[in-house]
Design a protein around this motif. Structure first.
Motif, short mmCIF file in Angstrom:
data_model
loop_
_atom_site.label_atom_id
_atom_site.label_comp_id
_atom_site.label_asym_id
_atom_site.label_seq_id
_atom_site.Cartn_x
_atom_site.Cartn_y
_atom_site.Cartn_z
N ASP A 123 -0.34 6.89 0.06
CA ASP A 123 -0.94 6.40 1.31
C ASP A 123 -0.86 7.44 2.41
O ASP A 123 -1.81 7.62 3.18
N ARG A 141 -5.09 2.45 9.72
CA ARG A 141 -4.53 1.31 8.98
C ARG A 141 -3.22 0.92 9.62
O ARG A 141 -2.47 1.77 10.11
N LEU A 154 1.45 -3.22 7.50
CA LEU A 154 0.71 -3.89 6.44
C LEU A 154 0.70 -3.03 5.17
O LEU A 154 0.89 -3.53 4.05
N THR A 155 0.49 -1.73 5.34
CA THR A 155 0.50 -0.81 4.19
C THR A 155 1.86 -0.82 3.51
O THR A 155 1.96 -0.88 2.28
N ALA A 193 4.02 -3.22 3.55
CA ALA A 193 4.21 -4.52 2.91
C ALA A 193 3.50 -4.56 1.55
O ALA A 193 4.06 -5.06 0.56
N TRP A 194 2.26 -4.03 1.50
CA TRP A 194 1.53 -4.02 0.23
C TRP A 194 2.23 -3.12 -0.79
O TRP A 194 2.34 -3.45 -1.97
N ASN A 195 2.71 -1.98 -0.32
CA ASN A 195 3.42 -1.07 -1.23
C ASN A 195 4.74 -1.68 -1.70
O ASN A 195 5.14 -1.50 -2.85
N ALA A 213 5.25 -4.88 -2.07
CA ALA A 213 4.87 -5.91 -3.03
C ALA A 213 4.57 -5.27 -4.40
O ALA A 213 4.95 -5.80 -5.44
N ALA A 214 3.88 -4.12 -4.37
CA ALA A 214 3.57 -3.43 -5.62
C ALA A 214 4.86 -2.95 -6.29
O ALA A 214 5.02 -3.07 -7.52
#
Length: 150
Positions: free
Chosen positions: A53, A61, A65-66, A68-70, A72-73
């Motif tokens: 990222d 961005r 949020l980025t 958080a998505w990372n 989660a991944a």
């Protein structure tokens, strides 16, 4: 078994090029180590995703949020790694138990065959001795060739 008996049960050793099921680190490791390994996988995925990222995305961005998505991944990858390792441990444990049971069964069948051979030999009837001998040889073949040794 009588020393002059024409019937003999021979147990032949079969070489096994494969490793034992208990040689795997997955089987030997404690659940704590397996979870630590899965956590490491999750952290590696999270770190890699954050690095990608940073290198390939433009500003604009939302960084939270980025992240958080990372995260989660990374969590999903760690969870899947943990489940896969746990499943592999369970599979190896089940196989080891089955192999032990087969070995015990093989041992008991061979002991019973020795008693049958001795009983046949004590009759002094050559037809019975030959018939029992042939049957014992077929069972021996099955134990040697079909049932795996360990």
């Amino acid at each position: 078994m009588m020393p002059n008996s024409p019937l003999r049960i021979e147990k032949k050793a079969v070489p096994h090029p494969q490793k034992s099921l208990k040689d795997s680190w997955v089987f030997r490791a404690s659940p704590k180590k397996v979870r630590a390994m899965a956590g490491g996988v999750g952290m590696a995925v999270f770190g890699s995703a954050m690095l990608v990222d940073k290198l390939f995305t433009r500003r604009g961005r939302a960084p939270k949020l980025t992240m958080a998505w990372n995260a989660a991944a990374g969590f999903a990858a760690g969870w899947f790694a943990m489940k896969s390792l746990d499943r592999e441990r369970e599979r190896r444990k089940n196989i080891a138990e089955r192999l032990k049971m087969i070995g015990d069964l093989n041992h008991h069948v061979r002991n019973a065959l020795q008693s049958i051979q001795l009983s046949a030999y004590s009759t002094h009837d050559q037809e019975i001795i030959a018939s029992v001998g042939d049957s014992v040889q077929r069972i021996e073949w099955a134990l040697r060739e079909i049932v795996p040794e360990h």
